[in-house]
Enzyme design. Structure first.
Site, PDB file in Angstrom:
ATOM      1  N   LYS A 223      30.398  13.574  43.707  1.00 19.11           N
ATOM      2  CA  LYS A 223      30.621  12.125  43.842  1.00 19.11           C
ATOM      3  C   LYS A 223      31.557  11.595  42.764  1.00 19.11           C
ATOM      4  O   LYS A 223      31.654  12.143  41.668  1.00 19.11           O
ATOM      5  CB  LYS A 223      29.277  11.394  43.860  1.00 19.11           C
ATOM      6  CG  LYS A 223      28.552  11.660  45.187  1.00 19.11           C
ATOM      7  CD  LYS A 223      27.310  10.840  45.415  1.00 19.11           C
ATOM      8  CE  LYS A 223      26.758  11.179  46.811  1.00 19.11           C
ATOM      9  NZ  LYS A 223      25.442  10.601  47.055  1.00 19.11           N
ATOM     10  N   ARG A 257      20.543  17.670  46.948  1.00 18.41           N
ATOM     11  CA  ARG A 257      21.438  17.792  48.098  1.00 18.41           C
ATOM     12  C   ARG A 257      22.826  18.117  47.554  1.00 18.41           C
ATOM     13  O   ARG A 257      23.381  17.347  46.772  1.00 18.41           O
ATOM     14  CB  ARG A 257      21.441  16.458  48.866  1.00 18.41           C
ATOM     15  CG  ARG A 257      22.305  16.426  50.101  1.00 18.41           C
ATOM     16  CD  ARG A 257      22.221  15.055  50.772  1.00 18.41           C
ATOM     17  NE  ARG A 257      23.061  15.022  51.947  1.00 18.41           N
ATOM     18  CZ  ARG A 257      24.365  14.791  51.930  1.00 18.41           C
ATOM     19  NH1 ARG A 257      24.999  14.568  50.796  1.00 18.41           N
ATOM     20  NH2 ARG A 257      25.053  14.790  53.061  1.00 18.41           N
TER      21      ARG A 257
HETATM   22  N1  HH2 Z   1      25.042  11.232  50.062  1.00 17.44           N
HETATM   23  C1  HH2 Z   1      25.914  11.359  51.079  1.00 17.44           C
HETATM   24  C2  HH2 Z   1      25.459  11.518  52.402  1.00 17.44           C
HETATM   25  N2  HH2 Z   1      24.138  11.579  52.673  1.00 17.44           N
HETATM   26  N3  HH2 Z   1      21.896  11.539  51.925  1.00 17.44           N
HETATM   27  C3  HH2 Z   1      21.006  11.415  50.939  1.00 17.44           C
HETATM   28  N4  HH2 Z   1      19.692  11.460  51.198  1.00 17.44           N
HETATM   29  N5  HH2 Z   1      21.402  11.231  49.629  1.00 17.44           N
HETATM   30  C4  HH2 Z   1      22.721  11.172  49.282  1.00 17.44           C
HETATM   31  O1  HH2 Z   1      23.014  10.984  48.077  1.00 17.44           O
HETATM   32  C5  HH2 Z   1      23.698  11.284  50.323  1.00 17.44           C
HETATM   33  C6  HH2 Z   1      23.239  11.478  51.660  1.00 17.44           C
HETATM   34  C7  HH2 Z   1      27.388  11.315  50.817  1.00 17.44           C
HETATM   35  O2  HH2 Z   1      27.895  12.600  50.605  1.00 17.44           O
HETATM   36  P1  HH2 Z   1      28.629  13.516  51.703  1.00 17.44           P
HETATM   37  O3  HH2 Z   1      27.724  13.827  52.842  1.00 17.44           O
HETATM   38  O4  HH2 Z   1      29.170  14.694  51.015  1.00 17.44           O
HETATM   39  O5  HH2 Z   1      29.878  12.671  52.156  1.00 17.44           O
HETATM   40  P2  HH2 Z   1      30.244  11.850  53.475  1.00 17.44           P
HETATM   41  O6  HH2 Z   1      29.265  10.712  53.574  1.00 17.44           O
HETATM   42  O7  HH2 Z   1      31.645  11.382  53.231  1.00 17.44           O
HETATM   43  O8  HH2 Z   1      30.136  12.755  54.666  1.00 17.44           O
END
Ligand code: HH2
Length: 282
Positions: A223, A257
């Protein structure tokens, strides 16, 4: 403490659990476009499990700051072919990262065990009723606003208490919808409507959320606040993510995660080995 849903049950205390991230989107902030092809996505999931992932978290909608929402049909078209195969092929539980009750329900029908809901701030209990009916695991995450605008100017009186108040309130609402607390994990939502200072305060006081009586999940992987700590927006964010994860695990956080499963597992296992041999100072 127990976290259970459908075919899985984890009993705590135990070594921290690692959720491997698999985004089947064109635009996720880190792995967007890499796993749109279902064959490549499934291959990636097998690799993450081999690296030590305890669960695989599949997402079909990017929720990065500024992201436009994806409609239900498109999200289903992205995730269904992948989820179908993963539920058949993987020995670890599969989680679906979605805000949409219909997407959650379809994936639960295919055998998904956990709904990871970044939209737990909604006021409509439909998602919780579906989770209750399927007895699925459920991650309730805090977010201020929605992804399109959440980073414009996030504001709190006192962020640590406000997020704790929100999560405590959600536990009551979720229970009223028929979900048992054993199904639920809580997540303060790092980066979801939070400034750098807010994220750091949440991390510094992460033990506060464990007082709510449910396991806590942390998502810091790659992040942007990690770059800002070091004064660089771009660049390698893994060392910062590992530092935050080891800190949080030392404070009792149970689930992580991450995109970077192997290094995260290694860091957590090392911390656990040190903790296991620590004795009270004489
Ligand atoms: N962060 C993201 C997505 N889902 N779920 C939980 N429970 N906690 C988090 O911190 C969280 C999440 C964002 O990260 P990412 O999936 O890598 O990115 P994107 O939303 O661009 O697909």
């Amino acid at each position: 403490m127990r976290w259970s849903g459908r075919q899985f049950e984890f009993q705590f205390p135990r070594p921290a659990l690692v959720l491997g991230i698999l985004n089947v989107t064109p635009d996720s902030f880190s792995d967007g476009g890499l796993y749109l092809d279902p064959g490549r996505a499934v291959e990636r999931a097998h690799r993450l499990v081999a690296e030590g992932a305890d669960l695989i978290d599949v997402g079909g909608e990017s929720t990065r700051p500024g992201a436009a929402p994806v409609d239900e049909r498109e999200e289903l078209a992205r995730v269904v072919p992948v989820v179908e195969r993963l539920c058949r092929e993987l020995k670890v539980p599969v989680s679906i990262d979605t805000r949409k009750p219909a997407v959650a329900e379809r994936c639960l029908d295919l055998g998904v065990a956990v709904v990871n809901d970044i939209g737990a701030n909604r006021e409509d209990p439909a998602m919780w009723r579906i989770v209750a009916r399927h007895r699925a695991g459920y991650v309730a995450m805090h977010m201020q606003g929605d992804p399109r605008t959440m980073q414009v100017s996030p504001e709190y009186g006192e962020v640590v208490d406000e997020v704790a108040g929100f999560l405590g309130g959600r536990l009551r609402k979720i229970e009223e919808s028929g979900v048992t607390l054993d199904q639920v994990v809580l997540d303060p939502g790092i980066g979801f409507g939070k400034s750098l200072e807010h994220n750091l305060a949440l991390l510094a006081h992460i033990h506060r959320y464990r007082r709510l009586g449910r396991p806590v999940l942390l998502g810091v992987s790659r992040k942007s606040f990690l770059g800002r700590v070091l004064g660089t927006v771009e660049g390698e964010r893994l060392p910062g993510a590992l530092a935050c994860s080891v800190w949080a695990a030392s404070q009792g956080v149970e689930l992580f995660r991450t995109h970077d499963v192997a290094p995260t597992v290694q860091a957590l296992r090392t911390l656990e080995a040190v903790s296991a041999s620590s004795r009270p100072a004489s």
